[in-house]
Design an enzyme around this catalytic site. Structure first.
Site, PDB file in Angstrom:
ATOM      1  N   PHE A   1       2.401  -8.042  23.293  1.00 40.03           N
ATOM      2  CA  PHE A   1       2.419  -8.244  21.835  1.00 40.03           C
ATOM      3  C   PHE A   1       2.457  -9.735  21.507  1.00 40.03           C
ATOM      4  O   PHE A   1       2.729 -10.576  22.374  1.00 40.03           O
ATOM      5  CB  PHE A   1       3.629  -7.533  21.213  1.00 40.03           C
TER       6      PHE A   1
ATOM      7  N   GLY B   1       4.732 -13.940   6.529  1.00 39.77           N
ATOM      8  CA  GLY B   1       3.730 -14.016   7.590  1.00 39.77           C
ATOM      9  C   GLY B   1       2.628 -15.009   7.273  1.00 39.77           C
ATOM     10  O   GLY B   1       2.004 -15.573   8.168  1.00 39.77           O
TER      11      GLY B   1
ATOM     12  N   ARG C   1     -25.747  18.244   1.013  1.00 38.16           N
ATOM     13  CA  ARG C   1     -24.916  18.897   0.004  1.00 38.16           C
ATOM     14  C   ARG C   1     -25.656  19.089  -1.313  1.00 38.16           C
ATOM     15  O   ARG C   1     -26.269  18.159  -1.831  1.00 38.16           O
ATOM     16  CB  ARG C   1     -23.666  18.039  -0.246  1.00 38.16           C
TER      17      ARG C   1
ATOM     18  N   ILE D   1     -18.191  10.371  -2.052  1.00 37.83           N
ATOM     19  CA  ILE D   1     -19.395  11.184  -1.845  1.00 37.83           C
ATOM     20  C   ILE D   1     -19.051  12.488  -1.109  1.00 37.83           C
ATOM     21  O   ILE D   1     -19.628  13.534  -1.361  1.00 37.83           O
ATOM     22  CB  ILE D   1     -20.461  10.357  -1.070  1.00 37.83           C
TER      23      ILE D   1
ATOM     24  N   GLU E   1       7.838 -12.930  10.302  1.00 37.97           N
ATOM     25  CA  GLU E   1       9.239 -12.534  10.132  1.00 37.97           C
ATOM     26  C   GLU E   1       9.399 -11.955   8.728  1.00 37.97           C
ATOM     27  O   GLU E   1       8.461 -12.026   7.909  1.00 37.97           O
ATOM     28  CB  GLU E   1      10.155 -13.747  10.328  1.00 37.97           C
TER      29      GLU E   1
ATOM     30  N   GLU F   1      -4.204 -11.045  10.086  1.00 42.10           N
ATOM     31  CA  GLU F   1      -4.953 -12.260  10.495  1.00 42.10           C
ATOM     32  C   GLU F   1      -5.247 -13.169   9.311  1.00 42.10           C
ATOM     33  O   GLU F   1      -6.335 -13.729   9.206  1.00 42.10           O
ATOM     34  CB  GLU F   1      -6.290 -11.913  11.155  1.00 42.10           C
TER      35      GLU F   1
ATOM     36  N   GLY G   1     -13.599  16.443  -1.500  1.00 41.58           N
ATOM     37  CA  GLY G   1     -12.325  16.800  -0.857  1.00 41.58           C
ATOM     38  C   GLY G   1     -12.331  16.522   0.630  1.00 41.58           C
ATOM     39  O   GLY G   1     -11.335  16.088   1.213  1.00 41.58           O
TER      40      GLY G   1
END
Ligand code: FAD
Length: 398
Positions: A143, A152, A287, A356, A148, A382, A359
């Site tokens: 890591f 950041g 669809r 698009i 903190e 970043e 659900g």
């Protein structure tokens, strides 16, 4: 370089002035095949919000990737890695993000082997002990803890976690917040205050093993599928030899890699937006509502068209920044523009695609809702969008 993959329309666009170099086209196609043949079937077996592969499934996948040369791609050749340039890393990152876990676990973590870049500045002893095994294929990750609770975006002022030199050791006290990839990591790099509060040269970088007495961790729930951690340090002793670079050089070391990593960071969202748009186009073609296909509705056509425009612009900005970085040009502004646009545009594209799909778009039957959550955080990581704007404006205005 040109947008030479236009799978959504099924037509190859005319060649422009630029093309990806042939070897990168080959690399991209190799990664694409790997994603289709190795990653996609494996991902089918995983729960929607899975945050990695168990060791039993990860090891063979990594072995296959290594045999194909898809390993330690960011690590320079002199350190035993593949030593890809920034454009090469971008091409891989874009393709490797095209899986459900892709925002945070490109190719499900198959292309491992890269230690945090700051290790390339470490002493040979530290490098051999911690980074080399990783590059050579040992399991595990590492890591990087900068942020903190105090902030950041502005680590120079925010870092309060302190390390005091006592003989041959540093003793660390304080807390880091939001550290990713702590689960499964045996060690990481921690940016600590060794000098005066607020001084740029008051920050140092220490390598810390996760099992060191006095270091405790707890996960923080966020909207992404994986949890960053708080690292709490109480009289944590680490050998002074674990210092990377000189004392007070931490901020400089972190900044060295930041620009290129921002460009690569933006490439994943481009890949995700591309994959999302492909899903939406397939759906719109099939669809029917009110007796008409969605693809024949102008409202849907415009969402698709706007998404394609934003996606192409994002890809070109990322490629251009990477191209310039590889030529050794100053790319701070290019990187800021590219990272900002790619992460913001990808979020908008995925949002439209969800619309698009109706659900289904927000369901866990498809990867869209997971990408939507993960991309939300990409707009913060970043260097948040606001920080990129600050960098761009500073460069333009002085
Ligand atoms: C899931 C996740 C994973 C993370 N992983 C890591 C990790 O591995 N290692 C690590 O060190 N950190 C990590 N971070 C921390 C991340 O880098 C910070 O959240 C980020 O830098 C913003 O810092 P902050 O949250 O303290 O917000 P702040 O810095 O307090 O900023 C708050 C808001 O104000 C905006 N802002 C700040 N300054 C300005 C300005 N000058 N002008 C306009 N707007 C401004 C910011 O953009 C932000 O929107 C992670 C965060 C998350 C959510």
């Amino acid at each position: 370089m040109t947008i030479d993959d236009a799978p959504r329309t099924g037509q190859e666009p005319p060649l422009g002035a630029w093309r990806l170099p042939d070897e990168l086209v080959e690399l991209r196609d190799t990664v694409r095949r790997f994603m289709r043949n190795e990653v996609a079937p494996l991902e089918e077996e995983l729960p929607h919000d899975a945050t990695g592969l168990d060791a039993g499934r990860l090891a063979p996948l990594q072995e296959k990737a290594r045999r194909m040369g898809l390993w330690a791609l960011r690590t320079p050749a002199e350190f035993g890695g593949a030593g890809l340039g920034v454009l090469g890393q971008v091409v891989v990152a874009e393709e490797a993000a095209k899986c459900r876990m892709g925002a945070y676990f490109p190719a499900l973590g198959a292309f491992g082997g890269d230690p945090p870049s700051v290790l390339f500045q470490a002493s040979p002893e530290l490098f051999d002990r911690y980074a080399r095994p990783m590059i050579e294929g040992a399991p595990g990750k590492a890591f990087t803890a900068i942020s903190e609770s105090t902030g950041g975006s502005d680590p120079v002022r925010a870092i309060r976690c302190r390390a005091e030199r006592h003989g041959d050791n540093y003793v660390i006290n304080g807390e880091k917040m939001w550290t990713s990839h702590v689960t499964g990591a045996d060690w990481g790099v921690v940016y600590v205050r060794t000098g005066r509060q607020g001084d740029r040269d008051g920050i140092s970088c220490l390598l810390v093993e996760t099992g060191t007495p006095g270091l405790t961790t707890r996960p923080i729930g966020v909207l992404t599928s994986f949890s960053p951690h708080v690292l709490h340090f109480e009289d944590v002793r680490v050998p002074a030899a674990n210092l990377i670079g000189a004392e007070g050089q931490g901020f400089e070391l972190a900044s060295d890699f930041l620009v290129a990593s921002r460009i690569v960071y933006g490439a994943g969202p481009v890949g995700i937006a591309d994959a999302a748009l492909r899903i939406a186009i397939d759906w719109a073609r099939e669809r029917e509502t009110f007796g008409v296909r969605l693809k024949d509705r102008q409202a849907v056509q415009w969402m698709i068209a706007d998404s394609e425009i934003e996606l192409r612009a994002a890809r070109l900005l990322i490629y251009q920044a990477a191209w310039n970085a590889d030529l050794g040009r100053a790319v701070r502004t290019d990187a800021a523009i590219a990272k900002l646009h790619a992460t913001e545009a990808a979020f908008r594209v995925v949002d439209r695609c969800m619309q698009i799909l109706g659900g289904l778009g927000v369901s866990q039957e498809l990867p869209l809702e997971r990408w939507f959550r993960d991309l939300r955080v990409k707009r913060l990581g970043e260097g948040a969008t606001d920080i990129q704007r600050m960098v761009i404006a500073r460069d333009l205005l002085g």
